[in-house]
Design a protein around this motif. Structure first.
Motif, PDB file in Angstrom:
ATOM      1  N   ILE A 155      -3.616 -15.361   1.821  1.00 36.65           N
ATOM      2  CA  ILE A 155      -4.413 -16.203   2.709  1.00 36.65           C
ATOM      3  C   ILE A 155      -3.912 -17.640   2.713  1.00 36.65           C
ATOM      4  O   ILE A 155      -3.964 -18.327   3.723  1.00 36.65           O
ATOM      5  N   SER A 156      -3.414 -18.113   1.587  1.00 39.25           N
ATOM      6  CA  SER A 156      -2.954 -19.496   1.519  1.00 39.25           C
ATOM      7  C   SER A 156      -1.850 -19.616   0.485  1.00 39.25           C
ATOM      8  O   SER A 156      -1.831 -18.881  -0.508  1.00 39.25           O
ATOM      9  N   GLN A 157      -0.930 -20.543   0.700  1.00 41.48           N
ATOM     10  CA  GLN A 157       0.117 -20.811  -0.264  1.00 41.48           C
ATOM     11  C   GLN A 157      -0.382 -21.681  -1.413  1.00 41.48           C
ATOM     12  O   GLN A 157       0.277 -21.807  -2.442  1.00 41.48           O
ATOM     13  N   ASN A 158      -1.524 -22.301  -1.225  1.00 43.49           N
ATOM     14  CA  ASN A 158      -2.091 -23.176  -2.244  1.00 43.49           C
ATOM     15  C   ASN A 158      -2.853 -22.334  -3.269  1.00 43.49           C
ATOM     16  O   ASN A 158      -3.854 -21.694  -2.944  1.00 43.49           O
ATOM     17  N   GLU A 159      -2.389 -22.324  -4.513  1.00 41.54           N
ATOM     18  CA  GLU A 159      -3.016 -21.487  -5.532  1.00 41.54           C
ATOM     19  C   GLU A 159      -4.443 -21.910  -5.847  1.00 41.54           C
ATOM     20  O   GLU A 159      -5.213 -21.153  -6.427  1.00 41.54           O
ATOM     21  N   LEU A 160      -4.809 -23.148  -5.492  1.00 41.83           N
ATOM     22  CA  LEU A 160      -6.157 -23.643  -5.788  1.00 41.83           C
ATOM     23  C   LEU A 160      -7.146 -23.340  -4.671  1.00 41.83           C
ATOM     24  O   LEU A 160      -8.334 -23.588  -4.820  1.00 41.83           O
ATOM     25  N   SER A 161      -6.674 -22.816  -3.550  1.00 44.56           N
ATOM     26  CA  SER A 161      -7.567 -22.590  -2.406  1.00 44.56           C
ATOM     27  C   SER A 161      -8.149 -21.186  -2.464  1.00 44.56           C
ATOM     28  O   SER A 161      -7.750 -20.289  -1.729  1.00 44.56           O
ATOM     29  N   GLN A 162      -9.070 -20.970  -3.358  1.00 44.97           N
ATOM     30  CA  GLN A 162      -9.686 -19.662  -3.498  1.00 44.97           C
ATOM     31  C   GLN A 162     -10.535 -19.318  -2.278  1.00 44.97           C
ATOM     32  O   GLN A 162     -11.049 -20.189  -1.588  1.00 44.97           O
ATOM     33  N   ILE A 163     -10.708 -18.014  -2.071  1.00 42.09           N
ATOM     34  CA  ILE A 163     -11.465 -17.544  -0.902  1.00 42.09           C
ATOM     35  C   ILE A 163     -12.947 -17.811  -1.101  1.00 42.09           C
ATOM     36  O   ILE A 163     -13.517 -17.509  -2.143  1.00 42.09           O
ATOM     37  N   HIS A 164     -13.572 -18.370  -0.080  1.00 35.44           N
ATOM     38  CA  HIS A 164     -15.000 -18.667  -0.123  1.00 35.44           C
ATOM     39  C   HIS A 164     -15.810 -17.586   0.580  1.00 35.44           C
ATOM     40  O   HIS A 164     -16.873 -17.197   0.108  1.00 35.44           O
ATOM     41  N   GLN A 165     -15.329 -17.090   1.721  1.00 34.51           N
ATOM     42  CA  GLN A 165     -16.105 -16.132   2.509  1.00 34.51           C
ATOM     43  C   GLN A 165     -15.176 -15.238   3.311  1.00 34.51           C
ATOM     44  O   GLN A 165     -14.176 -15.691   3.857  1.00 34.51           O
ATOM     45  N   VAL A 166     -15.499 -13.936   3.366  1.00 32.63           N
ATOM     46  CA  VAL A 166     -14.770 -12.973   4.183  1.00 32.63           C
ATOM     47  C   VAL A 166     -15.776 -12.139   4.958  1.00 32.63           C
ATOM     48  O   VAL A 166     -16.784 -11.702   4.397  1.00 32.63           O
ATOM     49  N   SER A 167     -15.525 -11.910   6.242  1.00 31.51           N
ATOM     50  CA  SER A 167     -16.437 -11.079   7.029  1.00 31.51           C
ATOM     51  C   SER A 167     -15.711 -10.503   8.241  1.00 31.51           C
ATOM     52  O   SER A 167     -14.777 -11.114   8.763  1.00 31.51           O
ATOM     53  N   TYR A 168     -16.125  -9.299   8.639  1.00 33.64           N
ATOM     54  CA  TYR A 168     -15.736  -8.775   9.941  1.00 33.64           C
ATOM     55  C   TYR A 168     -16.561  -9.466  11.014  1.00 33.64           C
ATOM     56  O   TYR A 168     -17.674  -9.937  10.756  1.00 33.64           O
ATOM     57  N   ASP A 169     -16.052  -9.481  12.256  1.00 38.44           N
ATOM     58  CA  ASP A 169     -16.919  -9.816  13.376  1.00 38.44           C
ATOM     59  C   ASP A 169     -17.732  -8.568  13.730  1.00 38.44           C
ATOM     60  O   ASP A 169     -17.495  -7.484  13.200  1.00 38.44           O
ATOM     61  N   LYS A 170     -18.706  -8.718  14.594  1.00 44.36           N
ATOM     62  CA  LYS A 170     -19.629  -7.598  14.844  1.00 44.36           C
ATOM     63  C   LYS A 170     -18.971  -6.429  15.559  1.00 44.36           C
ATOM     64  O   LYS A 170     -19.482  -5.312  15.534  1.00 44.36           O
ATOM     65  N   HIS A 171     -17.817  -6.653  16.195  1.00 42.61           N
ATOM     66  CA  HIS A 171     -17.099  -5.567  16.864  1.00 42.61           C
ATOM     67  C   HIS A 171     -15.974  -5.014  16.000  1.00 42.61           C
ATOM     68  O   HIS A 171     -15.251  -4.119  16.438  1.00 42.61           O
ATOM     69  N   GLN A 172     -15.839  -5.531  14.778  1.00 39.75           N
ATOM     70  CA  GLN A 172     -14.809  -5.083  13.846  1.00 39.75           C
ATOM     71  C   GLN A 172     -13.395  -5.283  14.404  1.00 39.75           C
ATOM     72  O   GLN A 172     -12.459  -4.551  14.049  1.00 39.75           O
ATOM     73  N   LYS A 173     -13.232  -6.274  15.260  1.00 40.21           N
ATOM     74  CA  LYS A 173     -11.934  -6.544  15.874  1.00 40.21           C
ATOM     75  C   LYS A 173     -11.179  -7.662  15.167  1.00 40.21           C
ATOM     76  O   LYS A 173      -9.988  -7.857  15.419  1.00 40.21           O
ATOM     77  N   LYS A 174     -11.864  -8.407  14.338  1.00 44.52           N
ATOM     78  CA  LYS A 174     -11.197  -9.480  13.615  1.00 44.52           C
ATOM     79  C   LYS A 174     -11.851  -9.665  12.252  1.00 44.52           C
ATOM     80  O   LYS A 174     -12.983  -9.242  12.013  1.00 44.52           O
TER      81      LYS A 174
END
Length: 348
Positions: A172-191
């Motif tokens: 997700i990022s080249q910065n090792e300190l930029s941990q993931i805060h939130q992950v979600s599908y959109d309601k149509h599961q397209k993104k």
């Protein structure tokens, strides 16, 4: 192994304070398990008659009958405490995560009632110790996302033979300190929408080979360290330092294209404020939500204006874990005491 299931003794009851205006609409303590293991993860099937508890290194599969639970199976496979359980909405299948770089396991029950396990591979070729901290299942239940305690995600796909195979590892990022805060599908599961701690938004969509690829990247450094909330899966709402809200909408190509400051009615502003308050502890249903603060669990319920009103506060003696059943009829809690507590929602 068996659990002693009994009515909770009056001397050990958790302190529960209802809102006096809605005292009949609250959770009441009905059953307690006396236990000796950590219990940090709970799962429920769609009909709420099967409850799964992460019980130390083990998993207890229980049948709910009226207001009692019967331990049906004790499953083993983790080498550390179970920290997350995700139950299928369609079949007798659930996923479990262990802590401290432990495995991810898929459990399926066959026609004879036996639970079979499959270990999901995600450590091959990696040079760093990490663990899966969250699982996200799509609506068709043929794709599973593992969120790492690092800055990448892993995707598994389900084959026609009901086996899970590793499909992608996505940095997700080249910065090792930029941990993931939130992950979600959109309601149509397209993104897939991913937000990192340092204010970067990644939008993923599938290519012609049915693989997830980065479609767009947005840098939001001006709100670094602030709260984010993906309000309805088709717009991204961000709270800035002074309390106002930025709204990003998506165009037909699934790209964020518009930024504006929210200037809505007081009711909309109150709803947004509440969503940010319960962002990290929203329950499985939107009708009832909970806010965890220190040793207190505040339970809120939507009113006729679609706003959350507090109906109850439960006080614990220690740090605690909790989860609602899928229809919110039950609440299960554990706080390092001698008991796993089960609460039932009772309304007027």
């Amino acid at each position: 192994m068996s659990l002693n299931i009994m009515k909770h003794p009056e001397s050990s009851q958790r302190k529960s304070e209802p809102n006096h205006r809605e005292s009949l609409n609250m959770y009441s303590l009905i059953i307690s398990f006396e236990h000796s293991q950590q219990c940090k993860a709970f799962g429920f099937n769609s009909s709420n008659n099967i409850w799964v508890l992460g019980y130390g290194f083990q998993i207890l599969v229980c049948q709910r009958q009226n207001e009692t639970l019967r331990v049906e199976s004790t499953l083993q496979g983790h080498s550390s405490s179970v920290t997350n359980i995700l139950y299928s909405n369609k079949e007798d299948m659930f996923y479990s995560i262990g802590s401290w770089n432990d495995n991810v396991i898929v459990w399926t029950r066959d026609v004879d009632g036996k639970w079979n396990k499959q270990y999901l591979i995600y450590k091959e070729g990696q040079t760093r110790e990490f663990e899966v901290v969250q699982l996200i299942l799509n609506n068709d239940e043929d794709e599973l996302i593992g969120v790492m305690d690092y800055n990448f995600i892993i995707v598994w796909k389900r084959t026609l033979e009901n086996k899970w195979i590793k499909s992608q590892i996505i940095p997700i990022s080249q910065n090792e300190l930029s941990q993931i805060h939130q992950v979600s599908y959109d309601k149509h599961q397209k993104k897939i929408i991913i937000i990192t701690q340092n204010g970067q938004v990644q939008i993923l969509s599938k290519n012609q080979q049915d693989l997830w690829k980065k479609r767009q990247s947005i840098n939001l450094k001006m709100i670094k360290g602030k709260k984010y909330y993906n309000i309805d899966d088709d717009s991204l709402v961000i709270q800035r330092q002074k309390g106002e809200y930025l709204i990003f909408n998506f165009n037909r190509e699934n790209e964020l294209y518009e930024e504006g400051i929210v200037k809505e009615s007081q009711t909309i502003q109150e709803m947004l404020n509440q969503l940010f308050e319960i962002n990290s502890s929203i329950s499985q249903s939107q009708e009832i939500c909970a806010l965890k603060k220190n040793k207190y669990l505040s339970i809120l319920r939507k009113d006729t204006k679609n706003l959350y009103q507090q109906i109850q506060t439960i006080q614990f003696d220690h740090n605690f874990f909790y989860q609602f059943s899928k229809n919110n009829q039950y609440l299960i809690t554990w706080d390092y005491s001698k008991y796993i507590n089960i609460w039932k929602y009772k309304s007027d």
